[in-house]
Each structure stands twice: as C-alpha cells, then as structure tokens.
Design a protein around this motif. Sequence first.
Motif, PDB file in Angstrom:
ATOM      1  N   MET A   1      20.140   7.821 -12.428  1.00 15.46           N
ATOM      2  CA  MET A   1      19.234   8.748 -11.735  1.00 15.46           C
ATOM      3  C   MET A   1      17.867   8.776 -12.418  1.00 15.46           C
ATOM      4  SD  MET A   1      20.893   9.882  -9.129  1.00 15.46           S
ATOM      5  CE  MET A   1      20.087  11.355  -8.575  1.00 15.46           C
ATOM      6  N   ASN A   2      17.858   8.731 -13.736  1.00 14.13           N
ATOM      7  CA  ASN A   2      16.605   8.710 -14.487  1.00 14.13           C
ATOM      8  C   ASN A   2      15.824   7.431 -14.196  1.00 14.13           C
ATOM      9  OD1 ASN A   2      14.690   9.656 -16.327  1.00 14.13           O
ATOM     10  ND2 ASN A   2      15.649   8.557 -18.012  1.00 14.13           N
ATOM     11  N   ALA A   3      16.521   6.304 -14.153  1.00 12.91           N
ATOM     12  CA  ALA A   3      15.866   5.028 -13.847  1.00 12.91           C
ATOM     13  C   ALA A   3      15.290   5.045 -12.433  1.00 12.91           C
ATOM     14  CB  ALA A   3      16.859   3.877 -14.006  1.00 12.91           C
ATOM     15  N   ALA A   4      16.057   5.570 -11.483  1.00 15.92           N
ATOM     16  CA  ALA A   4      15.582   5.634 -10.098  1.00 15.92           C
ATOM     17  C   ALA A   4      14.369   6.561  -9.989  1.00 15.92           C
ATOM     18  CB  ALA A   4      16.703   6.113  -9.179  1.00 15.92           C
ATOM     19  N   HIS A   5      14.431   7.682 -10.669  1.00 18.14           N
ATOM     20  CA  HIS A   5      13.312   8.634 -10.638  1.00 18.14           C
ATOM     21  C   HIS A   5      12.039   7.993 -11.210  1.00 18.14           C
ATOM     22  CE1 HIS A   5      11.114  12.397 -10.862  1.00 18.14           C
ATOM     23  NE2 HIS A   5      10.840  12.111 -12.125  1.00 18.14           N
ATOM     24  N   ASN A   6      12.182   7.306 -12.338  1.00 20.04           N
ATOM     25  CA  ASN A   6      11.017   6.646 -12.948  1.00 20.04           C
ATOM     26  C   ASN A   6      10.465   5.546 -12.055  1.00 20.04           C
ATOM     27  OD1 ASN A   6      11.027   8.224 -15.221  1.00 20.04           O
ATOM     28  ND2 ASN A   6      12.283   6.814 -16.403  1.00 20.04           N
ATOM     29  N   ALA A   7      11.349   4.794 -11.408  1.00 12.97           N
ATOM     30  CA  ALA A   7      10.894   3.713 -10.528  1.00 12.97           C
ATOM     31  C   ALA A   7      10.130   4.272  -9.333  1.00 12.97           C
ATOM     32  CB  ALA A   7      12.079   2.883 -10.058  1.00 12.97           C
ATOM     33  N   VAL A   8      10.629   5.354  -8.739  1.00 11.47           N
ATOM     34  CA  VAL A   8       9.956   5.958  -7.581  1.00 11.47           C
ATOM     35  C   VAL A   8       8.624   6.576  -7.999  1.00 11.47           C
ATOM     36  CG1 VAL A   8      10.115   7.871  -5.931  1.00 11.47           C
ATOM     37  CG2 VAL A   8      12.034   6.321  -6.227  1.00 11.47           C
ATOM     38  N   LYS A   9       8.599   7.173  -9.178  1.00 11.33           N
ATOM     39  CA  LYS A   9       7.391   7.846  -9.643  1.00 11.33           C
ATOM     40  C   LYS A   9       6.286   6.865 -10.020  1.00 11.33           C
ATOM     41  CE  LYS A   9       7.124   9.857 -13.719  1.00 11.33           C
ATOM     42  NZ  LYS A   9       7.388  10.768 -14.840  1.00 11.33           N
ATOM     43  N   ASN A  10       6.655   5.694 -10.562  1.00 16.18           N
ATOM     44  CA  ASN A  10       5.661   4.800 -11.144  1.00 16.18           C
ATOM     45  C   ASN A  10       5.445   3.487 -10.406  1.00 16.18           C
ATOM     46  OD1 ASN A  10       5.223   6.574 -13.358  1.00 16.18           O
ATOM     47  ND2 ASN A  10       7.125   5.844 -14.255  1.00 16.18           N
ATOM     48  N   ASN A  11       6.219   3.209  -9.348  1.00  9.62           N
ATOM     49  CA  ASN A  11       6.110   1.921  -8.670  1.00  9.62           C
ATOM     50  C   ASN A  11       5.915   2.156  -7.179  1.00  9.62           C
ATOM     51  OD1 ASN A  11       7.268  -0.518  -7.209  1.00  9.62           O
ATOM     52  ND2 ASN A  11       7.163  -1.267  -9.309  1.00  9.62           N
ATOM     53  N   THR A  12       4.846   1.602  -6.608  1.00 14.83           N
ATOM     54  CA  THR A  12       4.526   1.862  -5.199  1.00 14.83           C
ATOM     55  C   THR A  12       5.561   1.272  -4.242  1.00 14.83           C
ATOM     56  OG1 THR A  12       3.085  -0.088  -5.186  1.00 14.83           O
ATOM     57  CG2 THR A  12       2.051   2.046  -5.631  1.00 14.83           C
ATOM     58  N   THR A  13       6.164   0.138  -4.592  1.00 14.72           N
ATOM     59  CA  THR A  13       7.171  -0.473  -3.721  1.00 14.72           C
ATOM     60  C   THR A  13       8.405   0.416  -3.612  1.00 14.72           C
ATOM     61  OG1 THR A  13       6.402  -2.658  -4.377  1.00 14.72           O
ATOM     62  CG2 THR A  13       8.560  -2.537  -3.323  1.00 14.72           C
ATOM     63  N   PHE A  14       8.899   0.890  -4.762  1.00 14.16           N
ATOM     64  CA  PHE A  14      10.064   1.778  -4.758  1.00 14.16           C
ATOM     65  C   PHE A  14       9.734   3.111  -4.091  1.00 14.16           C
ATOM     66  CE2 PHE A  14      11.487  -0.965  -8.334  1.00 14.16           C
ATOM     67  CZ  PHE A  14      12.711  -1.337  -7.802  1.00 14.16           C
ATOM     68  N   LYS A  15       8.506   3.610  -4.298  1.00 16.45           N
ATOM     69  CA  LYS A  15       8.110   4.879  -3.674  1.00 16.45           C
ATOM     70  C   LYS A  15       8.073   4.747  -2.159  1.00 16.45           C
ATOM     71  CE  LYS A  15       4.888   8.692  -3.738  1.00 16.45           C
ATOM     72  NZ  LYS A  15       5.838   9.479  -3.012  1.00 16.45           N
ATOM     73  N   ALA A  16       7.567   3.631  -1.640  1.00 18.02           N
ATOM     74  CA  ALA A  16       7.518   3.420  -0.194  1.00 18.02           C
ATOM     75  C   ALA A  16       8.927   3.366   0.386  1.00 18.02           C
ATOM     76  CB  ALA A  16       6.759   2.136   0.120  1.00 18.02           C
ATOM     77  N   PHE A  17       9.845   2.682  -0.307  1.00 15.71           N
ATOM     78  CA  PHE A  17      11.232   2.604   0.158  1.00 15.71           C
ATOM     79  C   PHE A  17      11.874   3.989   0.146  1.00 15.71           C
ATOM     80  CE2 PHE A  17      15.789   2.008  -0.662  1.00 15.71           C
ATOM     81  CZ  PHE A  17      16.127   1.244   0.446  1.00 15.71           C
ATOM     82  N   TYR A  18      11.654   4.736  -0.931  1.00 17.07           N
ATOM     83  CA  TYR A  18      12.193   6.093  -1.057  1.00 17.07           C
ATOM     84  C   TYR A  18      11.657   6.997   0.047  1.00 17.07           C
ATOM     85  CZ  TYR A  18      13.013  10.738  -3.030  1.00 17.07           C
ATOM     86  OH  TYR A  18      13.387  12.037  -3.206  1.00 17.07           O
ATOM     87  N   ASP A  19      10.364   6.955   0.277  1.00 15.35           N
ATOM     88  CA  ASP A  19       9.756   7.794   1.319  1.00 15.35           C
ATOM     89  C   ASP A  19      10.279   7.428   2.704  1.00 15.35           C
ATOM     90  OD1 ASP A  19       8.301   9.175  -0.570  1.00 15.35           O
ATOM     91  OD2 ASP A  19       6.476   7.979  -0.287  1.00 15.35           O
ATOM     92  N   ALA A  20      10.507   6.138   2.957  1.00 18.66           N
ATOM     93  CA  ALA A  20      11.050   5.709   4.249  1.00 18.66           C
ATOM     94  C   ALA A  20      12.463   6.250   4.445  1.00 18.66           C
ATOM     95  CB  ALA A  20      11.049   4.185   4.349  1.00 18.66           C
TER      96      ALA A  20
END
Length: 114
Positions: free
Chosen positions: A89-108
């Motif tokens: 969960m910590n790794a996923a949170h950091n990836a969404v917070k700091n990486n635009t590709t992961f953030k776009a996937f998360y937001d979708a």
Amino acid sequence: MDRQLFHTELEIANIVTRLHSVLMTIPDIGSTNDGMILGEIGEIHCFSAPGKLLAFAGLDPFVYQSGNFQAKKTCMSKQGSCMLRYALMNAAHNAVKNNTTFKAFYDAKRAEGR
C-alpha cells in the motif's frame, strides 16, 4: 540512534541491490520498501497463482452475504501479512503521488467507481 538507522537502511539497500530485484525498476519504490516486500513474500514461486499472493497479503476482497442479502461493496479481507500489505500500500501510494502515469491510471479507476 540515527546512526544505527542509517547503517540499517544502508545494509538493506546493499542487499536489495545484490538481489537485482525487479521491484526496483518501478518508480518511487525505495530499497526499504523493496526489502520489506521481498522479505515478506520470500520465494515467489511458492505462490501458484497471483490470487494466492493477493490473499497472503490480505488484499483479496471479502464479500458480505447472508441468505438473500449480498452487500453492494466489498472491502479487503486484511487476513494476511500486515507487513506485506503495508509495504504494498505504501509503494502504491508513493507511485500514485509521484508518478504521472500511475496517477492517471489511479484517477481513471476511481472515476469508474473502483
């Protein structure tokens, strides 16, 4: 105490580097998180299916149902390794917070109601 923590983190980073972990190729997963994940999983080949690893982490869905009642939402079971679940969960949170590709996937996915 800070010196001991520094040396411990340095030792973890050295071990993870020697293992050539594929997790280190994922942006924003540090050596400490990588070490926690690898330490908790152990030998990944012991899990015959991805769902078994998911259940071991306690991230599998827990469905509430009784008789004709079935809940509309599910939550994670939290019955597995709490340390592995925390690290993932910590790794996923950091990836969404700091990486635009992961953030776009998360937001979708959030827009889909997940």
